[in-house]
Design an enzyme around this catalytic site. Structure first.
Site, PDB file in Angstrom:
ATOM      1  N   THR A  26      49.448  43.682  22.868  1.00 39.39           N
ATOM      2  CA  THR A  26      49.726  44.085  21.477  1.00 39.39           C
ATOM      3  C   THR A  26      50.010  45.589  21.474  1.00 39.39           C
ATOM      4  O   THR A  26      51.138  45.997  21.649  1.00 39.39           O
ATOM      5  CB  THR A  26      48.540  43.754  20.539  1.00 39.39           C
TER       6      THR A  26
ATOM      7  N   THR B 151      41.832  42.593  19.560  1.00 40.04           N
ATOM      8  CA  THR B 151      41.475  41.431  20.358  1.00 40.04           C
ATOM      9  C   THR B 151      41.417  41.787  21.837  1.00 40.04           C
ATOM     10  O   THR B 151      42.257  42.518  22.340  1.00 40.04           O
ATOM     11  CB  THR B 151      42.528  40.326  20.171  1.00 40.04           C
TER      12      THR B 151
ATOM     13  N   LYS C 218      44.328  41.708  28.196  1.00 32.32           N
ATOM     14  CA  LYS C 218      44.896  42.673  27.268  1.00 32.32           C
ATOM     15  C   LYS C 218      43.765  43.245  26.433  1.00 32.32           C
ATOM     16  O   LYS C 218      42.752  42.587  26.176  1.00 32.32           O
ATOM     17  CB  LYS C 218      45.960  42.041  26.350  1.00 32.32           C
TER      18      LYS C 218
ATOM     19  N   SER D 203      27.973  76.029  13.801  1.00 31.74           N
ATOM     20  CA  SER D 203      27.994  76.721  12.512  1.00 31.74           C
ATOM     21  C   SER D 203      27.416  78.118  12.663  1.00 31.74           C
ATOM     22  O   SER D 203      26.734  78.393  13.627  1.00 31.74           O
ATOM     23  CB  SER D 203      27.175  75.938  11.509  1.00 31.74           C
TER      24      SER D 203
ATOM     25  N   ASN E 148      36.507  67.416  14.841  1.00 35.48           N
ATOM     26  CA  ASN E 148      35.113  67.262  15.259  1.00 35.48           C
ATOM     27  C   ASN E 148      34.582  68.189  16.345  1.00 35.48           C
ATOM     28  O   ASN E 148      33.387  68.457  16.386  1.00 35.48           O
ATOM     29  CB  ASN E 148      34.888  65.824  15.741  1.00 35.48           C
TER      30      ASN E 148
ATOM     31  N   GLU F 249      44.601  54.533  23.929  1.00 35.79           N
ATOM     32  CA  GLU F 249      45.572  55.530  23.459  1.00 35.79           C
ATOM     33  C   GLU F 249      44.935  56.900  23.296  1.00 35.79           C
ATOM     34  O   GLU F 249      43.831  57.036  22.779  1.00 35.79           O
ATOM     35  CB  GLU F 249      46.152  55.120  22.113  1.00 35.79           C
TER      36      GLU F 249
END
EC number: 2.3.1.35
Lengths: 401, 401
Positions: B151, B188, B177, B401, B396, B274
């Protein structure tokens, strides 16, 4: 019932003052806050469940065991977590010096820290800061305190309400900080609430726990997994109402106004989520229990793919049902109905052919309500969260093959 | 023991052929795969635990109940999930037509789908596709099949190994996959494994379950929460070894080679994440149980803040301990030791003063091992995951701080 929203925060109630200064833990932002009640006060607190408990959490638990506290000292920029025996000594030192400067008992001081984990506090700086902040107390010091507890927050968070209880005007106000991060496993959530309501320690603790479970613990940036989270409340009784000692109508009123204060503060935390373009409200209806509803609502709001779908203004209800299905909650998929705003997209667990243009209209708004009817029981639970920003969506929003 | 890695995939073992074609569910990529054994085969499967079970999952569960299957038909581009009675009919139709074309029993066909949820399959297209793909079977068809089940995957995933069992050369090969998405609640995960080993249905199922728990279920893209996940295995016995009917040395060898195949396929899924720039291996040592170790390892790898810290090549062990502390696993923080590569960063639950340059060296590599010693029991669990890409890190990674 009628609340009156009023100006202010932790100093809105009678007899409270506050201060916020820059003492040097951070480079140039305010980093030390103090909240003080001029008379002895009842106190209650809820703390993180993280197995790694920061030193200030351990010390504050101890100090609140007698249900009394008059001051809250909180630094930002350093969490004093995973700092061992040295960290505990430093947290106790913060309480002791604050107490000394305010001429109160060290056991009446709540200690709080937020920031980087695993570093020792620079105690010379903190010592000097405490000497300074205890001299800076003022009834107008709330905004400074709200600013001094911020870490990655973009805006400070404060709110206050008035309500009539037992013929007297009772004020409940608070400040809070959350993380600007979207998935803050590590972001400390702090809330400090004050009131002049006269109420027993037991009921104060009960009211705080109940409302925290339905506010800070129902937002995806609830941070209830951080090492430093705490919600602490002081009640000094100066409103002059007959002390609430049973769950009567006065108690109900108090819980309702406290819920309003905590809900608004928690929503401000969500709206401050960095990169967030949407404010998502998930309402689970007809759940078998509060826990079921909470688990499903948070499961939906914690799903990166649900968040990215909403950022992409994509009516991808499939990601919502999958996020629900992966929780451990028992429900019947074939009973599930889902609405985006007023548009039903799922009926009996299956997709409906809905008006795409209508869906686009709804998804264009910043505030979006996702309503899920489980058809199981009588519980309704509402939770809030944000979407995921574009940068992350470029990777995820194109899930189509 | 000795394995030999060999060329190939689901057609590496004797008697298996495969095919992958473009039938039109997707615009122009391959979208229909078929795997076939020329002789009857034992079959085993593990399926998603998601409460919303896609139609093909329901049908394949039914068909595998007798422990036999000869063919796997799988389409990509449409998950046939949340598709109700129509979806079940379509999944059964896929099995029936595939069986008819191959002159086998519909109960011998495993049906699988992956893609978008909540849409009905375009059955005219699928019908025509099945007629075509069943005529395209070839011993060289494995790569096409591996491509047709993709996919958002960027690369197809295949592996095969040989091992000597009972004096015969047994081959185990597979294709898989996963999602290209980094946090694929919805992606999936499919794995189809074939072997010519002779083994009883009971032990085949046991070996598959055992190795799946230690491979696909130990990667953060394990997708064990999707509506369509399945790992299915066919064993046709053509290797000629004496059928494995007890947990003897032959069985141990079979489990080890199967583990190797499933581990390599699952690692390929992680490496295909990815935007991933790091391949993270988390090893939890001296855990009280496999489940404890798995929960902690996955808790670390699922933490967006841990992932972003590694992308930023920041030795932020505080995020690791917090991710551990927020799980429901019971352990003693004061016993926890953590290493990044060979560099110990945490001792007895507290930070160590370590060589920052050495840390930077370790964090520069693509493959990084995080070793956590709990000092609780004897179990060691290793899991794999990826970091979060730059776009998300911009939000992120600057948690200071």
């Amino acid at each position: 019932m009628v609340f009156n929203k009023v100006e202010g925060n932790v100093t809105a109630a009678r007899g409270f003052s506050a201060a916020g200064i820059h003492c040097g833990i951070k480079k140039n932002k305010k980093d030390l806050a103090l909240i003080y009640s001029e008379v002895p006060a009842k106190a209650a607190g809820t703390f993180t469940k993280n197995r790694f408990q920061a030193a200030p959490v351990i010390v504050s638990r101890e100090n609140l065991q007698n249900g009394k506290a008059r001051a809250v000292i909180c630094n930002s920029g350093n969490a004093n977590a995973c700092s061992g025996e040295q960290g505990l000594q430093d947290a106790r030192r913060m309480a002791a010096l604050t107490a000394e400067m305010l001429s109160i008992d060290p056991g009446e001081v709540v200690v709080s820290s937020t920031g980087v984990i695993g570093q020792y506090l620079p105690m010379e700086i903190v010592d000097a800061g405490i000497r300074q902040v205890t001299k800076s107390l003022s009834p107008q010091g709330g905004p400074d305190a709200a600013e001094a507890i911020m870490t990655t927050d973009l805006i400070s968070k404060e709110v206050a309400y008035e309500v009539q209880i037992g013929g007297e005007t009772v004020t409940v106000g608070g400040i809070a900080k959350g993380s600007g991060m979207i998935h803050p496993n590590m972001a400390t959530m702090l809330a400090f609430i004050t009131t002049d309501c006269a109420i027993s320690t037991e009921l104060l603790q009960k009211a705080l726990k109940y409302t925290v479970d339905r506010s800070y613990n129902l937002i995806t940036v609830d941070g209830d997994t951080s090492t430093n989270d705490m919600a602490v409340m002081l009640a000094n009784g100066l409103a002059g109402n007959a002390e609430i000692t049973s769950e009567n109508q006065d108690y109900q009123r108090f819980v309702e106004v406290l819920q309003r204060v905590n809900t608004e503060l928690s929503q401000k935390i969500v709206r401050d989520g960095e990169g967030a373009t949407k404010f998502l409200e998930v309402r689970i209806e007809h759940a078998a229990s509060f826990l079921d509803g909470k688990t499903l609502a948070m499961g939906i709001l914690d799903s990166n793919l649900v968040k990215t779908a909403f950022f992409g203004e994509d009516a991808n209800w499939g990601r919502i049902v999958s996020a629900m299905g992966q929780t451990d909650v028992e429900f019947y998929p074939e009973r599930v109905n889902i609405w985006l705003g007023d548009l039903q997209v799922t009926k009996d667990g299956q997709g409906l052919h809905f008006d795409e243009d209508h869906a686009k209209e709804i998804l264009k708004h910043k505030d979006i309500t996702i309503r899920v009817d489980l058809g199981m029981g009588e519980e309704t639970v509402t939770a809030w969260g944000s979407d995921l920003s574009y940068e992350y969506v470029t990777i995820n929003a194109s899930y189509r093959s």
